[in-house]
Design an enzyme around this catalytic site. Structure first.
Site, mmCIF file in Angstrom:
data_model
loop_
_atom_site.group_PDB
_atom_site.id
_atom_site.type_symbol
_atom_site.label_atom_id
_atom_site.label_comp_id
_atom_site.label_asym_id
_atom_site.label_seq_id
_atom_site.Cartn_x
_atom_site.Cartn_y
_atom_site.Cartn_z
ATOM 1 N N GLU A 257 46.276 31.955 93.409
ATOM 2 C CA GLU A 257 46.414 30.862 92.615
ATOM 3 C C GLU A 257 46.927 31.422 91.153
ATOM 4 O O GLU A 257 46.527 31.988 90.514
ATOM 5 C CB GLU A 257 44.862 30.270 92.132
ATOM 6 N N CYS A 296 45.054 26.726 84.068
ATOM 7 C CA CYS A 296 45.954 26.777 85.139
ATOM 8 C C CYS A 296 46.190 25.459 85.500
ATOM 9 O O CYS A 296 47.422 25.276 86.058
ATOM 10 C CB CYS A 296 45.406 27.761 86.167
#
Length: 675
Positions: A257, A296
């Site tokens: 990720e 994120c």
């Protein structure tokens, strides 16, 4: 005192060594901790996890591991104030802590619930339905999943020291795989406290969790095909780790990720001043300021119709101006610091690159109000840029300033907006505020391939909407391309990343034994008494009751029609029914057959069967006409413990006519008391 952040390896705490790195407070700029440099034997860590933690976890079933996660969540929940207190030095506000700490604990709760409700009360997960390879059904196939016999290495980012760990740990432990956790050094002192709490609880078996404060040395070069690496961080670091020869040669699973230039689109149907417009501004503001934009999933690019762009800039700037920046320990503060002076420098460097193609319209890093007695080293104001020509720009679509920075851009129409959003090269999430179903559907078809999650919001969903930047454990968290191409979370999907899918083929008897779920064609067991008189513990998989038969009469059909009001022509009009290609004439109601079936197999006296909670997979295969006879086969298909006093029994129910032809089939669910 300067905290010594220790590692936990092979059952022992190991203090930092001579090469330890200093960790600075984001508030004061002073050294508050040291981490790394300790002599860690990575071969020993892997062996300890695989030889001690792995077997202990695999000896448990999914439901036992789910209960373990719940106990862990409750234990941490009772101690979260200490985690809040230590987190302030990361620069985060109390609201940021709750996002991180409460979110991580909540993830444990969700995976615990998923494990109990969606996974079997056993050690083998059945993935999908049976596959028949012949008419007789004597040789069949079933996909199953079993725990990997290796170890999971979790490499986490600095921004979520607790949630980042627990979001990976929950599915890993539920799968039955031990983990080695390596957090980012800058906030590792928060993770270390949580790990100490977890280990002191005694809830996890020995070897299930180990912790690295500092570098991973040659750990990744020692992994094999039974191991998993799950990484969160920059694309540069992720690509470097993914390309290590050992990981490639041994096909080590790598879940990533990474960087993400997430986008938010103001729908073409939304006008300034409307409730939906206000939702759009609120979401953009929140994603720029929560965790000082160090998420994120934060919104990096904001797209609005050309005509509405001035209104977006004005409204968002006004909201940002009303956001106090300062000491995160002050309750009045709404945005704290970046994690370090180094992170601030990186954000400013990236903002300068964005500034080559966009004008800064809000937030001056050299002149902004800062509340509290703090060092300015790690603080920044929220900064909003405006790129007037997003088609000609390239850097705003390729540069992520990992902080409170976002860029507003105009679009001509929906296709243009989607094309601009997709230029990010793959993201974790894109959001669209719209009240148009056509806009939403068009976006899914055309933006879906470039984004791991599409988040739609409007006044109808706003009261329960979780937020653009809040991944939910129930759904996947990941994205294609630049975002890493991986998946985390996602409920049971996330658990399967730590398991091996196996195609199992064999006879119904063997498949029944493997999956602890009765397969049609497998042996039937005759119990000593009616199955409804037997407690959950006493029922055997495959235990079967064959009932007597009952004739279906025309009077039955007509009475059922009058009593229920279901006078559909297939039951009441001979000519119309005969003209239907599915029926030979008047037929019995499907639900009449179910009712009569229950009458044939139910034992009416009070007993261990506490409740009928539903039925699944109902199919009507052959119509039943007046004069035919109905009989039932009732078989214990599967058993699942639910509470301390009762469990769920899933029964395979088959309805036959007088010629032993199957006329209907379904699965009945009952709750049965334990003995």
């Amino acid at each position: 005192m300067v905290q010594q952040v220790a590692s936990f390896a092979a059952g022992e705490w190991i203090a930092p060594g001579s090469g330890a790195r200093p960790i600075y407070s984001a508030i004061s700029g002073k050294v508050i901790a040291e981490a790394g440099g300790g002599a860690l034997d990575f071969a020993q860590m892997l062996d300890f996890g695989k030889s001690t933690g792995g077997p202990a976890l695999r000896a448990m079933g999914f439901h036992e591991r789910a209960a373990m996660l719940k106990a862990l969540a409750l234990y941490l929940q009772e101690r979260r104030e200490a985690l809040y207190d230590i987190s302030y030095d990361t620069g985060a506000t109390l609201g940021d802590h709750k996002f991180d700490i409460d979110g991580g604990i909540g993830t444990l709760f969700v995976f615990s619930s998923k494990g109990r409700r969606e996974m079997p009360d056993g050690q083998i997960y059945l993935d999908g339905g049976l596959e028949r390879f012949g008419r007789a059904g004597s040789f069949m196939g079933q996909h199953v999943a079993v725990p990997l016999q290796g170890i999971a290495v979790h490499i986490n980012a600095f921004n979520f020291p607790l949630w980042g760990m627990l979001e990976k740990l929950a599915p890993t432990l539920l799968a039955g795989v031990p983990a080695i956790v390596k957090p980012a050094t800058a906030t590792s002192y928060v993770t270390e406290l949580a790990v100490r709490m977890i280990l002191e609880s005694g809830i996890l078996p020995d070897g299930a969790l180990q912790f690295i404060a500092g570098g991973t040395g040659d750990l990744l070069d020692r992994l094999g095909g039974q191991d998993v690496v799950s990484f969160t961080g920059s694309a540069e670091t992720g690509n470097s780790l993914r390309a290590r020869p050992n990981l490639l040669e041994n096909a080590v699973r790598f879940v990533a990720e990474q960087d993400s230039l997430n986008a938010s689109i103001l729908g073409p149907d939304v006008a300034p001043g409307s409730p939906a417009f206000d939702i759009f501004i609120k979401e953009a503001h929140r994603e720029m300021t929560v965790k000082a934009g160090q998420k994120c999933t934060a919104i990096r690019r904001i797209f609005a119709p050309e005509a509405h762009l001035p209104a977006v800039i004005e409204a968002l700037s006004a909201r940002l101006a009303a956001t106090p920046v300062g000491d995160p320990r002050d309750k009045a503060t709404r945005m704290g610091a970046l994690v370090s002076a180094g992170q601030k420098a990186d954000v400013l460097a990236k903002a300068a690159i964005i500034g080559e193609e966009a004008e800064r319209v809000f937030g001056d890093p050299d002149d902004f109000a800062l509340a509290g007695n703090v060092s300015r080293d790690a603080f920044l104001p929220p900064m909003l840029f405006h790129c007037a020509d997003p088609d000609a720009a390239s850097k705003v679509h390729a540069t992520e300033a990992f902080g409170p920075v976002s860029t507003v851009m105009p679009y001509r129409d929906l296709d243009h907006a989607i094309a601009l959003a997709n230029r990010g090269g793959g993201s974790l999430v894109a959001s669209i505020v719209t009240e148009s179903g056509e806009v939403a559907r068009h976006a899914v078809l055309n933006a879906g391939p470039s984004h791991g999650r599409l988040y739609f919001n409007n006044p109808a969903s706003a009261p329960e909407a979780t937020g653009h930047g809040a991944p939910m454990p129930h759904m996947i968290h990941g994205g294609p391309g630049r975002a890493g191409g991986g998946e985390e979370l996602g409920g049971v999907r996330g658990v399967l990343h730590y398991m091996q899918r196996v195609a199992v083929q064999g006879s119904p008897d063997l498949l029944t034994a493997i999956g602890k779920r009765w397969v049609p064609g497998a042996a039937e067991v005759t119990g000593p008494a009616h199955p409804f008189t037997r407690h959950y513990d006493d029922l055997a998989i495959g235990e079967t009751l064959h009932t007597a038969s009952r004739e279906i009469t025309l009077d039955d059909i007509e009475h059922f029609a009058r009593f229920t009001g279901d006078t559909f022509y297939a039951h009441m009009d001979e000519a119309a029914a005969a003209a239907n290609p599915f029926f030979p004439g008047r037929v019995a109601h499907g639900y009449l057959l179910l009712s009569f079936a229950a009458g044939l197999f139910v034992q009416p006296d009070p007993g261990p069967v506490l409740a009928n909670t539903g039925l699944d997979n109902l199919r009507f295969m052959k119509p039943v006409v007046p004069g035919e006879h109905l009989s039932v086969r009732l078989t214990v298909k599967e058993k699942t413990r639910r509470t301390d006093s009762y469990g769920e029994v899933r029964w395979h129910v088959t309805l036959y006519n007088q010629d032993d032809e199957v006329v209907a089939e379904y699965e009945l669910l009952t709750m049965n008391a334990y003995r």
